[in-house]
Write an enzyme that holds these catalytic residues in place. Structure first.
Site, PDB file in Angstrom:
ATOM      1  N   GLU A 153       0.849  -1.191   0.000  1.00 32.24           N
ATOM      2  CA  GLU A 153       0.000   0.000   0.000  1.00 32.24           C
ATOM      3  C   GLU A 153       0.884   1.240   0.000  1.00 32.24           C
ATOM      4  O   GLU A 153       1.825   1.295   0.785  1.00 32.24           O
ATOM      5  CB  GLU A 153      -0.904   0.035   1.228  1.00 32.24           C
ATOM      6  CG  GLU A 153      -1.834   1.233   1.164  1.00 32.24           C
ATOM      7  CD  GLU A 153      -2.738   1.385   2.390  1.00 32.24           C
ATOM      8  OE1 GLU A 153      -2.692   0.544   3.297  1.00 32.24           O
ATOM      9  OE2 GLU A 153      -3.470   2.371   2.419  1.00 32.24           O
TER      10      GLU A 153
ATOM     11  N   HIS B 211      -6.504  -1.908  15.175  1.00 35.38           N
ATOM     12  CA  HIS B 211      -6.660  -1.110  13.951  1.00 35.38           C
ATOM     13  C   HIS B 211      -6.527  -1.998  12.709  1.00 35.38           C
ATOM     14  O   HIS B 211      -7.402  -1.982  11.829  1.00 35.38           O
ATOM     15  CB  HIS B 211      -5.601  -0.004  13.943  1.00 35.38           C
ATOM     16  CG  HIS B 211      -5.644   0.873  12.743  1.00 35.38           C
ATOM     17  ND1 HIS B 211      -6.290   2.084  12.729  1.00 35.38           N
ATOM     18  CD2 HIS B 211      -5.134   0.722  11.489  1.00 35.38           C
ATOM     19  CE1 HIS B 211      -6.177   2.637  11.534  1.00 35.38           C
ATOM     20  NE2 HIS B 211      -5.471   1.823  10.761  1.00 35.38           N
ATOM     21  N   GLU B 212      -5.466  -2.775  12.656  1.00 35.15           N
ATOM     22  CA  GLU B 212      -5.263  -3.601  11.454  1.00 35.15           C
ATOM     23  C   GLU B 212      -6.349  -4.666  11.357  1.00 35.15           C
ATOM     24  O   GLU B 212      -6.825  -4.979  10.267  1.00 35.15           O
ATOM     25  CB  GLU B 212      -3.873  -4.247  11.451  1.00 35.15           C
ATOM     26  CG  GLU B 212      -2.702  -3.288  11.640  1.00 35.15           C
ATOM     27  CD  GLU B 212      -2.717  -2.059  10.728  1.00 35.15           C
ATOM     28  OE1 GLU B 212      -3.272  -2.144   9.615  1.00 35.15           O
ATOM     29  OE2 GLU B 212      -2.199  -0.999  11.142  1.00 35.15           O
TER      30      GLU B 212
ATOM     31  N   HIS C  95      -9.510  -3.186   9.977  1.00 30.46           N
ATOM     32  CA  HIS C  95      -9.448  -2.943   8.533  1.00 30.46           C
ATOM     33  C   HIS C  95     -10.051  -4.102   7.737  1.00 30.46           C
ATOM     34  O   HIS C  95     -10.434  -3.920   6.583  1.00 30.46           O
ATOM     35  CB  HIS C  95      -7.996  -2.760   8.089  1.00 30.46           C
ATOM     36  CG  HIS C  95      -7.525  -1.333   8.041  1.00 30.46           C
ATOM     37  ND1 HIS C  95      -8.272  -0.313   7.502  1.00 30.46           N
ATOM     38  CD2 HIS C  95      -6.341  -0.764   8.428  1.00 30.46           C
ATOM     39  CE1 HIS C  95      -7.575   0.820   7.570  1.00 30.46           C
ATOM     40  NE2 HIS C  95      -6.418   0.583   8.136  1.00 30.46           N
TER      41      HIS C  95
ATOM     42  N   GLU D  43      -9.207   4.883   6.474  1.00 31.89           N
ATOM     43  CA  GLU D  43      -8.343   5.199   7.615  1.00 31.89           C
ATOM     44  C   GLU D  43      -9.088   5.957   8.711  1.00 31.89           C
ATOM     45  O   GLU D  43      -8.975   5.634   9.890  1.00 31.89           O
ATOM     46  CB  GLU D  43      -7.098   5.964   7.167  1.00 31.89           C
ATOM     47  CG  GLU D  43      -6.154   5.142   6.276  1.00 31.89           C
ATOM     48  CD  GLU D  43      -5.720   3.819   6.886  1.00 31.89           C
ATOM     49  OE1 GLU D  43      -5.889   3.617   8.096  1.00 31.89           O
ATOM     50  OE2 GLU D  43      -5.222   2.959   6.119  1.00 31.89           O
TER      51      GLU D  43
ATOM     52  N   ALA E 123       2.147  -0.620  10.789  1.00 29.24           N
ATOM     53  CA  ALA E 123       1.713  -1.967  10.420  1.00 29.24           C
ATOM     54  C   ALA E 123       0.889  -1.897   9.150  1.00 29.24           C
ATOM     55  O   ALA E 123       0.531  -0.805   8.693  1.00 29.24           O
ATOM     56  CB  ALA E 123       0.867  -2.564  11.542  1.00 29.24           C
ATOM     57  N   MET E 124       0.584  -3.080   8.594  1.00 29.70           N
ATOM     58  CA  MET E 124      -0.151  -3.115   7.332  1.00 29.70           C
ATOM     59  C   MET E 124      -1.167  -4.246   7.351  1.00 29.70           C
ATOM     60  O   MET E 124      -0.845  -5.374   7.705  1.00 29.70           O
ATOM     61  CB  MET E 124       0.857  -3.273   6.178  1.00 29.70           C
ATOM     62  CG  MET E 124       0.225  -3.383   4.816  1.00 29.70           C
ATOM     63  SD  MET E 124      -0.683  -1.855   4.369  1.00 29.70           S
ATOM     64  CE  MET E 124      -2.000  -2.561   3.391  1.00 29.70           C
ATOM     65  N   GLU E 125      -2.377  -3.898   6.914  1.00 30.19           N
ATOM     66  CA  GLU E 125      -3.536  -4.790   7.064  1.00 30.19           C
ATOM     67  C   GLU E 125      -3.721  -5.807   5.947  1.00 30.19           C
ATOM     68  O   GLU E 125      -4.859  -6.221   5.686  1.00 30.19           O
ATOM     69  CB  GLU E 125      -4.790  -3.918   7.156  1.00 30.19           C
ATOM     70  CG  GLU E 125      -5.200  -3.181   5.852  1.00 30.19           C
ATOM     71  CD  GLU E 125      -4.710  -1.741   5.741  1.00 30.19           C
ATOM     72  OE1 GLU E 125      -3.709  -1.415   6.398  1.00 30.19           O
ATOM     73  OE2 GLU E 125      -5.332  -0.952   5.003  1.00 30.19           O
ATOM     74  N   ASN E 126      -2.656  -6.253   5.255  1.00 30.01           N
ATOM     75  CA  ASN E 126      -2.799  -7.231   4.173  1.00 30.01           C
ATOM     76  C   ASN E 126      -3.796  -8.320   4.562  1.00 30.01           C
ATOM     77  O   ASN E 126      -3.756  -8.834   5.676  1.00 30.01           O
ATOM     78  CB  ASN E 126      -1.460  -7.899   3.891  1.00 30.01           C
ATOM     79  CG  ASN E 126      -0.343  -6.890   3.790  1.00 30.01           C
ATOM     80  OD1 ASN E 126      -0.386  -6.007   2.967  1.00 30.01           O
ATOM     81  ND2 ASN E 126       0.632  -7.002   4.685  1.00 30.01           N
TER      82      ASN E 126
HETATM   83  N1  B3K Z   1      -2.759   1.115   5.682  1.00 33.24           N
HETATM   84  C1  B3K Z   1      -1.439   1.150   6.235  1.00 33.24           C
HETATM   85  C2  B3K Z   1      -0.653   2.351   5.859  1.00 33.24           C
HETATM   86  C3  B3K Z   1       0.121   2.232   4.606  1.00 33.24           C
HETATM   87  C4  B3K Z   1       1.047   3.414   4.493  1.00 33.24           C
HETATM   88  C5  B3K Z   1       1.762   3.443   3.202  1.00 33.24           C
HETATM   89  N2  B3K Z   1       2.717   4.522   3.143  1.00 33.24           N
HETATM   90  C6  B3K Z   1      -1.461   1.040   7.728  1.00 33.24           C
HETATM   91  C7  B3K Z   1      -2.717   1.420   8.383  1.00 33.24           C
HETATM   92  O1  B3K Z   1      -3.174   2.541   8.323  1.00 33.24           O
HETATM   93  O2  B3K Z   1      -3.322   0.569   8.956  1.00 33.24           O
HETATM   94 ZN    ZN Z   2      -5.119   2.031   8.788  1.00 29.40          ZN
END
Ligand code: B3K
Ligand code: ZN
Length: 842
Positions: free
Chosen positions: A119, A294-295, A298, A317, A259-262
């Protein structure tokens, strides 16, 4: 690098949709091969555009025919295929280099681990693809690597795994849910795992797994608890159960953000997943729980319902931050959580919105979308959702969100879709709130009061600062939660939420005597409130307001007057003397916040011209000394009476620990050197990081005789614990008497690492907590760093340059000096250039 601006108004549907993707990722020591098979169907007229960056194209086949260079157009950003048929099977092979990827975007190697961050636009660095959030597809992924990397992960369910020749092995994963490419992830490495299970309200038995290096596994337990707690919370509060059979989290120490919500495979900065009283602070533990939530949240707000385009970023977000804030309010004291969230909003979002980087939560143009993961998109976005939720009340808000999920599950949508669904479901027209998404700036809310013959009136007026880029600013709907108090008994006599949505309006009440009003309870709207409270009324609210948030807000308003407008300090100190002794016993956490004194940075952000950081520092130090002196023996007595070890509740114990550290700091300010022995004893005898660091700070910042010893001791204890060592770097960089040499010693230390954003942020963040230092030797530090990272890691470089965005408020000659230094820069990346250009366009 081109500086093309992208506009929201130019949005066009993609010409092709991707029905399925098959990826085969083969990791080798000095390169990685990616084979991709995309099955696509035409949706609208137009060329087939596949985005790709830094990819070495080996071959490309369209419906079985190998293409020649004249069959397509390839540049550094995209691959365009002319006259593509309706149905396509496209096969490509590319070579990429995760081992030299320092931008931490796409697939990159971090130590012994290969991970992805896609992302918003990282997937195009893995393969050619219509890399945009409105193209959703089913992904099947084969990952292949040497067996020295036993863990091979991708999104979804494991279909198959097996051994190959030459000491290699593979795994094939399939994600049954359709998703945009930014949610794709894979992980290759040697990691241990913490396992657990969770049964959803629908009876789905979900395998939960947190991957980290072996020695960090015990530090993943709090995150695992928080994950299960979040899963239950989303079922109870939003009716949203989890939808896959597994949920994996991977901890990595080199990561650009939190962190990242993959989908089903979150990737986390270690700082947002590892939590342990011995190694991380209480604040870090709270943050881990909120980021885990949070993740996880998402999964519904972001993944199942995603964004049509990146202008809609605040749709996912803002809503998800509001959801994680609500979760954290349930976890600890709601008032203190709100205090902490509003502190962040006021310290970061308000200044951003008042300066050259101001933009609406939903911007209408950008050059580099990575520059828009801002406090405005996240935190102000959350406030907009909070305002609507406050106005609707629990039941109607739930009806509204239910409608959103049932209308748009599986779709890529816009902010308008959200507002429409929320309005329809709740039966309340919320369309005026769209203005909050589309307009920049913090509104000023001016309130005046009048009491005549048994009638108390409040007159409200709102205004927004003119903005060239966004003319036609309209009045906003502002929910004002308030209460009236009897001035004699201190009892609450009335409370309500008033929706103020015009330029000006008056409301009145019949009362027998002039009440004390408490406005904007819980910070019911993100505005700058101007109300002519007397200092005594503010002191009254510190003592009598039952809303903990507004009690805190009264201390902050009073302190701002003392520090910026030279008001007397006595009403504040007297109110604390009357309020604190009981509160430290009953609610230590809230008591610790009531002793907050606005930071020098925050105070500086309230000054728009001729800002002299030294003057703010002087005034703030004078106030702190007066407070320390006037409270007399309170500090020592309270320190001795507190024992966090006796508290069963984490939040009580955390409050007591916070208080103990505040007490030590104040004893030191009283000039009582005996405090150094207490601090040294606390440092030595505890196993808790908040206690150890609190004592460390008192000793090091006051240059106590034991300072050098604890610096060395801390280093030796924690040299193999990067997160703890980050604190060691941070606290030394943050000491008020740090010099250019202190910072140089830290950045030349053998454990300093420009490839690890956490370590960079530890030193730079520490330095930046002292505006006097930031605006003297810090200017060159931030410029050098941003320019170094311009090529190596422009996402982080751009962030660090933003520290200097309020240069134009400085008094001369500093203002011109910083401006000249900035004007000379010639960054190459879109990220740093766009930030620099905006910063200079004031
Ligand atoms: N969605 C990601 C953020 C990605 C940022 C890229 N530069 C984390 C979050 O907001 O949960
Ligand atoms: Zn987020």
């Amino acid at each position: 690098m081109s500086q093309e601006t992208v506009y929201l108004k130019d949005y066009k549907k993609p010409s092709f949709l991707v029905d399925s993707v098959y990826l085969d990722i083969q990791v080798h020591q000095d390169h990685t091969i990616v084979d991709a098979v995309l099955e696509m169907t035409r949706q609208t007229a137009g060329e087939l555009v596949l985005l790709g960056r830094d990819l070495e194209l080996k071959h490309i086949t369209l419906n079985g025919t190998l293409l020649n260079e004249q069959d397509y157009q390839l540049d550094s950003e995209q691959l365009v295929i002319h006259n593509a048929p309706e149905q396509i099977k496209l096969q490509t092979q590319v070579v990429i280099h995760p081992e030299t990827n320092t931008m931490l975007e796409g697939l990159y190697q971090a130590g012994d681990l290969f991970v992805t961050q896609n992302e918003p636009e990282g997937f195009r660095k893995i393969t050619f693809y219509p890399d945009r959030p409105d193209v959703l597809s089913v992904f099947t992924t084969r990952v292949e690597a040497d067996k020295k990397y036993p863990v091979l992960l991708a999104n979804g369910n494991l279909l198959e795994k097996g051994d190959l020749d030459n000491g290699r092995h593979y795994a094939i994963w399939q994600d049954p849910t359709k998703k945009p490419s930014y949610l794709f992830a894979c992980v290759i490495g040697d990691l241990a795992v913490l396992k657990d299970r969770y049964v959803t309200s629908e009876g789905r038995d979900v395998a939960l797994e947190i991957y980290a290096i072996e020695k960090d596994i015990p530090k993943c337990k709090i995150a695992m608890q928080a994950l299960k707690h979040s899963m239950r919370w989303d079922e109870e509060h939003y009716g949203r159960p989890y939808d896959l059979d597994n949920y994996m989290i991977v901890a990595v120490s080199q990561f650009n953000m939190g962190a990242m919500e993959n989908k089903g495979l979150n990737i986390f900065n270690t700082s947002c997943v590892l939590a342990d009283e011995e190694y991380t602070t209480d604040a870090a533990i709270m943050r881990v729980q909120s980021v885990i939530a949070h993740e996880y949240f998402h999964n519904w707000t972001g993944n199942r319902i995603t964004c049509r385009d990146w202008f809609q970023l605040c749709l996912k977000e803002g809503l998800t931050v509001f959801r994680d804030q609500s979760f954290s309010e349930d976890l600890q004291s709601a008032a203190v959580q709100r205090i902490d969230d509003v502190s962040v909003l006021k310290a970061h979002q308000f200044p951003e919105d008042a300066g050259p980087l101001s933009h609406p939560p939903r911007p209408d143009h950008f050059v580099e979308i990575n520059n828009f993961y801002t406090a405005t998109v996240y935190e102000k976005g959350a406030e907009i959702n909070r305002m609507m939720a406050t106005l609707l009340g629990k039941e109607k808000y739930r009806l509204g969100t239910d409608e959103y999920f049932s209308r748009h599950d599986g779709q890529a949508v816009t902010v308008e879709d959200w507002i429409n669904a929320l309005s329809a479901g709740s039966g309340t027209d919320l369309s005026a709130f769209l203005r909050w998404y589309n307009q920049p700036g913090t509104p000023k809310l001016e309130v005046t009061s009048e009491y005549v013959d048994g009638k108390y009136s409040l007159t409200f007026k709102q205004s927004l600062k003119a903005n060239n880029k966004y003319p036609n600013l309209q009045a906003l709907p502002i929910p004002v939660a308030f209460a009236l108090f009897d001035p004699l008994t201190g009892q609450e006599i009335n409370s309500d939420v008033y929706l103020f949505d015009q330029e000006q309006a008056t409301i009145s009440f019949d009362v027998v005597q002039k009440p004390v009003v408490s406005l904007l309870r819980n910070f019911s709207a993100p505005v700058n409130l101007e109300f002519d409270y007397s200092d005594d009324e503010l002191a009254f609210l510190i003592e009598h307001e039952t809303n903990g948030f507004n009690q805190w807000q009264a201390t902050q308003t009073l302190l701002e007057r003392i520090l910026l407008k030279d008001h007397a300090v006595t009403p504040y100190i007297n109110a604390l003397k009357r309020t604190l002794p009981n509160m430290v016993k009953q609610d230590p956490l809230l008591a610790s916040r009531l002793l907050d004194v606005p930071s020098e940075g925050y105070l500086g952000s309230r000054i728009d011209e001729n800002y002299e950081p030294e003057i703010i520092q002087e005034k703030r130090n004078a106030l702190l000394s007066a407070l320390a002196r006037e409270m007399g023996s309170f500090w020592k007595e309270t320190y001795q009476a507190l024992d966090p070890a006796l508290q069963n509740e984490f939040s009580q114990a955390m409050g007591e620990r916070a208080l103990k550290n505040i007490m030590l700091t104040n004893m030191a300010r009283q000039g009582d050197t005996a405090v150094f022995d207490l601090a040294y004893q606390q440092y030595r005898s505890t196993n808790n990081m908040s206690e150890r660091l609190g004592a460390f700070k008192v000793l090091v910042w006051n240059d106590a005789p034991q300072a050098q010893e604890v610096i060395e001791d801390f280093y030796n204890r924690f040299k193999d614990e990067p997160l703890s060592l980050d604190q060691w770097f941070m606290l030394q960089a943050a000491q008020p008497n740090a010099t250019a040499q202190t910072i140089q010693q830290l950045t030349q230390h053998s454990d300093y690492d420009l490839g690890t954003p956490n370590r960079i942020r530890a030193v730079s963040g520490g330095l930046n907590s002292n505006p006097v230092n930031t605006w003297s030797f810090g200017v060159q530090h931030f410029i050098d760093l941003a320019m170094y990272l311009d090529e190596k890691n422009p996402i982080v470089g751009s962030r660090l340059l933003q520290v200097l965005s309020r240069w134009y408020t400085l008094a001369e000659p500093k203002r011109t000096e910083v401006k000249n230094a900035l004007t000379q820069l010639q960054p190459k990346s879109k990220n740093v250039s766009e930030t620099l250009n905006s910063m200079l366009a004031v």
